[in-house]
Design an enzyme around this catalytic site. Sequence first.
Site, PDB file in Angstrom:
ATOM      1  N   HIS A 186       0.530  -0.962   0.141  1.00 46.37           N
ATOM      2  CA  HIS A 186       0.243  -0.028   0.215  1.00 46.37           C
ATOM      3  C   HIS A 186       0.994   1.728  -0.096  1.00 46.37           C
ATOM      4  O   HIS A 186       1.875   1.723   0.072  1.00 46.37           O
ATOM      5  CB  HIS A 186      -0.725  -0.539   1.392  1.00 46.37           C
ATOM      6  CG  HIS A 186      -2.054  -1.115   1.078  1.00 46.37           C
ATOM      7  ND1 HIS A 186      -1.871  -2.306   1.742  1.00 46.37           N
ATOM      8  CD2 HIS A 186      -3.158  -1.647   0.359  1.00 46.37           C
ATOM      9  CE1 HIS A 186      -2.751  -3.512   1.844  1.00 46.37           C
ATOM     10  NE2 HIS A 186      -3.864  -2.852   0.912  1.00 46.37           N
ATOM     11  N   HIS A 238      -2.694  -5.101  -6.115  1.00 45.95           N
ATOM     12  CA  HIS A 238      -4.630  -5.232  -6.270  1.00 45.95           C
ATOM     13  C   HIS A 238      -5.468  -6.099  -7.545  1.00 45.95           C
ATOM     14  O   HIS A 238      -6.325  -6.784  -6.906  1.00 45.95           O
ATOM     15  CB  HIS A 238      -5.312  -3.591  -5.711  1.00 45.95           C
ATOM     16  CG  HIS A 238      -4.271  -4.392  -3.811  1.00 45.95           C
ATOM     17  ND1 HIS A 238      -3.823  -3.240  -3.003  1.00 45.95           N
ATOM     18  CD2 HIS A 238      -5.487  -4.684  -2.596  1.00 45.95           C
ATOM     19  CE1 HIS A 238      -3.736  -3.142  -2.229  1.00 45.95           C
ATOM     20  NE2 HIS A 238      -4.516  -3.861  -1.713  1.00 45.95           N
ATOM     21  N   HIS A 259     -13.375   1.342   3.656  1.00 42.59           N
ATOM     22  CA  HIS A 259     -12.422   0.015   4.656  1.00 42.59           C
ATOM     23  C   HIS A 259     -13.460   0.219   5.909  1.00 42.59           C
ATOM     24  O   HIS A 259     -13.986   0.072   6.640  1.00 42.59           O
ATOM     25  CB  HIS A 259     -10.953  -0.192   4.408  1.00 42.59           C
ATOM     26  CG  HIS A 259     -10.752  -0.037   3.713  1.00 42.59           C
ATOM     27  ND1 HIS A 259     -10.740  -2.200   3.708  1.00 42.59           N
ATOM     28  CD2 HIS A 259     -10.021  -0.157   2.249  1.00 42.59           C
ATOM     29  CE1 HIS A 259      -9.988  -2.694   2.865  1.00 42.59           C
ATOM     30  NE2 HIS A 259      -9.343  -1.743   1.766  1.00 42.59           N
ATOM     31  N   PHE A 276      -6.415  -4.140   7.499  1.00 46.49           N
ATOM     32  CA  PHE A 276      -5.608  -4.567   6.318  1.00 46.49           C
ATOM     33  C   PHE A 276      -5.211  -6.348   6.882  1.00 46.49           C
ATOM     34  O   PHE A 276      -5.838  -6.850   5.732  1.00 46.49           O
ATOM     35  CB  PHE A 276      -4.391  -3.598   6.033  1.00 46.49           C
ATOM     36  CG  PHE A 276      -4.530  -2.478   5.188  1.00 46.49           C
ATOM     37  CD1 PHE A 276      -6.545  -2.684   4.582  1.00 46.49           C
ATOM     38  CD2 PHE A 276      -3.751  -1.731   5.519  1.00 46.49           C
ATOM     39  CE1 PHE A 276      -5.826  -1.174   3.684  1.00 46.49           C
ATOM     40  CE2 PHE A 276      -4.376  -0.424   4.170  1.00 46.49           C
ATOM     41  CZ  PHE A 276      -5.272  -0.725   3.010  1.00 46.49           C
TER      42      PHE A 276
END
Length: 622
Positions: free
Chosen positions: A211, A220, A350, A367
């Site tokens: 990330h 991803h 998220h 995560f």
Amino acid sequence: MASLVPGHAFTLQSSSQSRFCAGESPFLKLRSACSESAGLGSRKRLIWRAEGGKKECEAGKGSNASVGDGRRKDASLNLERRELLAASVAGVSTLWSHPAVGVPVTPPDLSKCEPATVAVSGQPTLSVTCCLPEGSAKVFTPTPGSVLKVRKPAQKVDAAYIKKYNKAYELMRALPDTDPRSFKQQADVHCAFCNGAYPSPQNSSAELQIHFSYIFFPWHRFYLYFHERILASLINDPSFALPFWNWDDQKFGGNVMPLMFTQSDTYASLYDPKRNQNHLPPSINTLSLSDNSANLTDSQIIADNLSVMYQSTVKPTTATLFMGAAPLFGDFNDTAAGGTLELGPHTAIHVWAGDPRETYGENMGNFYSAGRDPLFYSHHANVDRMWTVWDSLPKRRKDLYTDSDFLNSSFVFYNEKSELVQVYVKDCLDTKKQLGVTYEAAPGDKLWLQLEPKPLSKVKGLIPKGKDKVAEFGSALKGKKPQDLTKAANTLTSLVTRPTNLTEYATSKGLSEADVEEVLILQDVQVPKTSATHLAVFINLPDADSTTSLDCAEYVGSYVNVPHIGMDMSNSRRINVKFSISDNITKLGIEDQEKITVTVVAKVLASDAAAVTIAGYKIVYV
Ligand code: C2O
């Protein structure tokens, strides 16, 4: 597991491991943990990465405590931030053009896996083993295959599709945990590459992190590609494609958690109980963090969502702004590199979906656990779709697509035959031609693609009139005191000077002047790790406050930070935040102004939050 440093009372906590790590730099954490340890006496805490006892976090050296070995001792990397800031003032901005470490990204040595462990005082230690099975990878170049996979909006698929989709997850969940295709291992992949299971092959003192840099999108994309192929092979349907959670769509039913994921009785394998119960349908998803007490009406949320999409996806004309910059594993600047889509709506979703009842915000809100919710893969299908939408827009400068460090970065995944494969970024840039995957058109895109945010202010020119009313606050400088947002009633307005060398810059880069992008950088923004923060940034609107709508031409973007839930340490997270502002300047009609006012507003900030500081502002051309 980690070994301990003799003589220190400390809590073992692998930090980046096991918490949502937005904006986290492993290096920074090590360093700040050291200074914390050295400075706070009884509140000693060390963050420890075990590797033959080499990486001692030496207490007693204050904020200069240095950790690690290898690359970190390299003088250029050990420059203190302040020196970098000072250097950035003199001509070329050293701070923003620091040499990249760890690119092209290469896959880790899978035998060097560490369990992700987290200990928070007063809480049981959470140790998460999310290592991939070891193996030797074969290079794999994807080809489109004979059947095109068409990903559709989740709100549009029919019952027959959902049944099939649910069946695929049922079969995936039934695989033994030892199988790399199992649901457990699929989720572990995400945990492993966000939560510090592997060191960076180029800098063993830093974790490999997918990330906060330009590898966010391609990593991803491949992750979904293999996940989808595993699901397809389990149900024996090569045409099977994931549905995308169309959260950006504000008109055709996309902006709620897709219903299929919420029906525990009918579609049990798509269901996850660990979600925010206040955000189940028909609650509209928010693409910027908003305070519950704000009591926004649906139409306000919708207007803000459209504006967030416009600023994060339409405005950034360079790939580096939209996707992020090179990862700098082990360097302060690696917290600075995330792109606008990742640090904006992606993060917001998220947090919005994660369960506040869970200690660490599981599942979506952290995560390490996000991949345990099938919703995650549908969320990321839309994140991936945004890359294709951005890519198709006019006037894009795809600087990264010719950057060999980017193109030659590679990753490993297990495929549908449980084989370990190594894939390269250059092989995933065109989903249709290279991967055989495409997205059905989503009519909701139009609403934000064609958005024309209007100025809130009726006055043209510099606002307020007269430069003396607002103090200038320029670039971060050695010894300069940062501005403290919390001491200024959570709203800061400053005057910032714009660059003047447009013609010279354009010529030197071989660009037309119209293609040069003006970028506002908030330098070294520090926010508390322990609370959620949403900083919204406006130009030419000095009266903006926490109630100001994001739906206006003065809004340039947001920085959303996710809390370290359950952490009792008051460390700050540091990041350089960048926004394209050319479009705002044109829409506001202030092209001729030498200076503009920049107003930073804390939209969400816990009442007991520690200081939020900004070291300086800079406007540059890119
Ligand atoms: Cu790897 Cu949405 O995060």
